[in-house]
Design a protein around this motif. Structure first.
Motif, PDB file in Angstrom:
ATOM      1  N   GLU A  38     -14.440   3.105   4.207  1.00  0.00           N
ATOM      2  CA  GLU A  38     -13.448   2.684   5.196  1.00  0.00           C
ATOM      3  C   GLU A  38     -12.052   2.614   4.580  1.00  0.00           C
ATOM      4  O   GLU A  38     -11.070   3.008   5.207  1.00  0.00           O
ATOM      5  N   LEU A  39     -11.966   2.128   3.354  1.00  0.00           N
ATOM      6  CA  LEU A  39     -10.671   2.045   2.682  1.00  0.00           C
ATOM      7  C   LEU A  39     -10.104   3.447   2.448  1.00  0.00           C
ATOM      8  O   LEU A  39      -8.919   3.699   2.704  1.00  0.00           O
ATOM      9  N   LYS A  40     -10.940   4.349   1.994  1.00  0.00           N
ATOM     10  CA  LYS A  40     -10.506   5.732   1.768  1.00  0.00           C
ATOM     11  C   LYS A  40     -10.033   6.361   3.077  1.00  0.00           C
ATOM     12  O   LYS A  40      -8.997   7.031   3.130  1.00  0.00           O
ATOM     13  N   ARG A  41     -10.779   6.132   4.156  1.00  0.00           N
ATOM     14  CA  ARG A  41     -10.408   6.672   5.462  1.00  0.00           C
ATOM     15  C   ARG A  41      -9.069   6.128   5.932  1.00  0.00           C
ATOM     16  O   ARG A  41      -8.226   6.855   6.439  1.00  0.00           O
ATOM     17  N   ARG A  42      -8.824   4.830   5.714  1.00  0.00           N
ATOM     18  CA  ARG A  42      -7.565   4.212   6.136  1.00  0.00           C
ATOM     19  C   ARG A  42      -6.392   4.761   5.330  1.00  0.00           C
ATOM     20  O   ARG A  42      -5.318   4.999   5.871  1.00  0.00           O
ATOM     21  N   PHE A  43      -6.579   4.953   4.026  1.00  0.00           N
ATOM     22  CA  PHE A  43      -5.517   5.557   3.215  1.00  0.00           C
ATOM     23  C   PHE A  43      -5.199   6.960   3.721  1.00  0.00           C
ATOM     24  O   PHE A  43      -4.033   7.329   3.855  1.00  0.00           O
ATOM     25  N   ALA A  44      -6.238   7.739   4.011  1.00  0.00           N
ATOM     26  CA  ALA A  44      -6.026   9.105   4.502  1.00  0.00           C
ATOM     27  C   ALA A  44      -5.317   9.090   5.854  1.00  0.00           C
ATOM     28  O   ALA A  44      -4.417   9.898   6.103  1.00  0.00           O
TER      29      ALA A  44
ATOM     30  N   GLU B 208      -3.297   6.765   7.066  1.00  0.00           N
ATOM     31  CA  GLU B 208      -1.940   6.216   6.990  1.00  0.00           C
ATOM     32  C   GLU B 208      -1.007   7.043   6.119  1.00  0.00           C
ATOM     33  O   GLU B 208       0.176   7.166   6.412  1.00  0.00           O
ATOM     34  N   GLN B 209      -1.529   7.585   5.028  1.00  0.00           N
ATOM     35  CA  GLN B 209      -0.663   8.289   4.074  1.00  0.00           C
ATOM     36  C   GLN B 209      -0.864   9.792   4.064  1.00  0.00           C
ATOM     37  O   GLN B 209      -0.065  10.508   3.504  1.00  0.00           O
ATOM     38  N   GLY B 210      -1.960  10.234   4.620  1.00  0.00           N
ATOM     39  CA  GLY B 210      -2.260  11.657   4.597  1.00  0.00           C
ATOM     40  C   GLY B 210      -3.225  11.974   3.472  1.00  0.00           C
ATOM     41  O   GLY B 210      -3.238  11.297   2.448  1.00  0.00           O
ATOM     42  N   PRO B 211      -4.052  13.008   3.648  1.00  0.00           N
ATOM     43  CA  PRO B 211      -5.079  13.339   2.647  1.00  0.00           C
ATOM     44  C   PRO B 211      -4.515  13.756   1.297  1.00  0.00           C
ATOM     45  O   PRO B 211      -5.220  13.697   0.295  1.00  0.00           O
ATOM     46  N   GLN B 212      -3.248  14.128   1.229  1.00  0.00           N
ATOM     47  CA  GLN B 212      -2.674  14.533  -0.052  1.00  0.00           C
ATOM     48  C   GLN B 212      -2.576  13.367  -1.027  1.00  0.00           C
ATOM     49  O   GLN B 212      -2.394  13.569  -2.217  1.00  0.00           O
ATOM     50  N   TYR B 213      -2.700  12.119  -0.547  1.00  0.00           N
ATOM     51  CA  TYR B 213      -2.609  10.960  -1.428  1.00  0.00           C
ATOM     52  C   TYR B 213      -3.959  10.441  -1.879  1.00  0.00           C
ATOM     53  O   TYR B 213      -4.045   9.406  -2.503  1.00  0.00           O
ATOM     54  N   LEU B 214      -5.031  11.167  -1.547  1.00  0.00           N
ATOM     55  CA  LEU B 214      -6.368  10.745  -1.987  1.00  0.00           C
ATOM     56  C   LEU B 214      -6.694  11.357  -3.318  1.00  0.00           C
ATOM     57  O   LEU B 214      -6.268  12.386  -3.675  1.00  0.00           O
TER      58      LEU B 214
ATOM     59  N   THR C 259      -2.002   4.791  -4.178  1.00  0.00           N
ATOM     60  CA  THR C 259      -2.855   5.867  -3.702  1.00  0.00           C
ATOM     61  C   THR C 259      -4.302   5.432  -3.870  1.00  0.00           C
ATOM     62  O   THR C 259      -4.609   4.534  -4.652  1.00  0.00           O
ATOM     63  N   TYR C 260      -5.197   6.079  -3.142  1.00  0.00           N
ATOM     64  CA  TYR C 260      -6.615   5.795  -3.274  1.00  0.00           C
ATOM     65  C   TYR C 260      -7.154   6.574  -4.463  1.00  0.00           C
ATOM     66  O   TYR C 260      -6.930   7.775  -4.578  1.00  0.00           O
ATOM     67  N   ALA C 261      -7.861   5.914  -5.363  1.00  0.00           N
ATOM     68  CA  ALA C 261      -8.445   6.580  -6.531  1.00  0.00           C
ATOM     69  C   ALA C 261      -9.810   5.981  -6.815  1.00  0.00           C
ATOM     70  O   ALA C 261      -9.995   4.770  -6.714  1.00  0.00           O
ATOM     71  N   MET C 262     -10.777   6.828  -7.172  1.00  0.00           N
ATOM     72  CA  MET C 262     -12.120   6.358  -7.511  1.00  0.00           C
ATOM     73  C   MET C 262     -12.172   5.766  -8.912  1.00  0.00           C
ATOM     74  O   MET C 262     -13.057   5.006  -9.236  1.00  0.00           O
ATOM     75  N   ALA C 263     -11.214   6.129  -9.764  1.00  0.00           N
ATOM     76  CA  ALA C 263     -11.165   5.611 -11.136  1.00  0.00           C
ATOM     77  C   ALA C 263      -9.763   5.072 -11.395  1.00  0.00           C
ATOM     78  O   ALA C 263      -8.800   5.463 -10.743  1.00  0.00           O
ATOM     79  N   ASP C 264      -9.635   4.188 -12.355  1.00  0.00           N
ATOM     80  CA  ASP C 264      -8.349   3.621 -12.725  1.00  0.00           C
ATOM     81  C   ASP C 264      -7.439   4.729 -13.245  1.00  0.00           C
ATOM     82  O   ASP C 264      -7.767   5.401 -14.215  1.00  0.00           O
TER      83      ASP C 264
ATOM     84  N   ALA D  86       0.800  -1.221   0.000  1.00  0.00           N
ATOM     85  CA  ALA D  86       0.000   0.000   0.000  1.00  0.00           C
ATOM     86  C   ALA D  86       0.832   1.271   0.000  1.00  0.00           C
ATOM     87  O   ALA D  86       0.372   2.313  -0.461  1.00  0.00           O
ATOM     88  N   GLN D  87       2.061   1.207   0.487  1.00  0.00           N
ATOM     89  CA  GLN D  87       2.887   2.421   0.516  1.00  0.00           C
ATOM     90  C   GLN D  87       3.236   2.891  -0.890  1.00  0.00           C
ATOM     91  O   GLN D  87       3.649   4.031  -1.073  1.00  0.00           O
TER      92      GLN D  87
END
Length: 101
Positions: A87-93, A95-101, A38-43, A34-35
């Motif tokens: 929940e996945l989006k929240r965990r990414f934020a 762990e990585q910070g909101p700049q990676y969403l 990034t979290y993305a809604m689209a490919d 996961a490091q």
């Protein structure tokens, strides 16, 4: 991808438990390495992403923090998928910070 995984799990569940003996399961999403993601809604296509380092927790990100109990009939329900996605989006934020969403 979460919806497709839920549909696959539902179909496997139907094949394995044809007599409906199992009424509910625990559901957990896992993102290996996961490091580097990034979290993305689209490919995002063929892009190189370095991402942030996951606060020392290792390379596996899981969501939700505690597995979600889901009834068989609700496994692929849009509300279940939306809850897992949130929940996945929240965990990414977290762990990585909101700049990676």
């Amino acid at each position: 991808m979460i919806g497709r995984a839920a549909e696959f799990a539902r179909r496997v569940w139907e094949e394995i438990d044809r007599q409906d003996r199992v009424a509910q399961v625990l559901v957990l999403l896992a993102v290996p390495d996961a490091q580097y993601k990034t979290y993305a809604m689209a490919d995002p296509g063929n892009s190189l992403q370095m991402g942030g380092v996951l606060g020392g927790r290792g390379q596996l990100l899981t969501a939700p923090e505690e597995p979600l109990t889901v009834r068989r009939r609700d496994l692929g329900h849009p509300d279940t998928i939306d809850r897992l996605r949130a929940e996945l989006k929240r965990r990414f934020a977290a762990e990585q910070g909101p700049q990676y969403l």
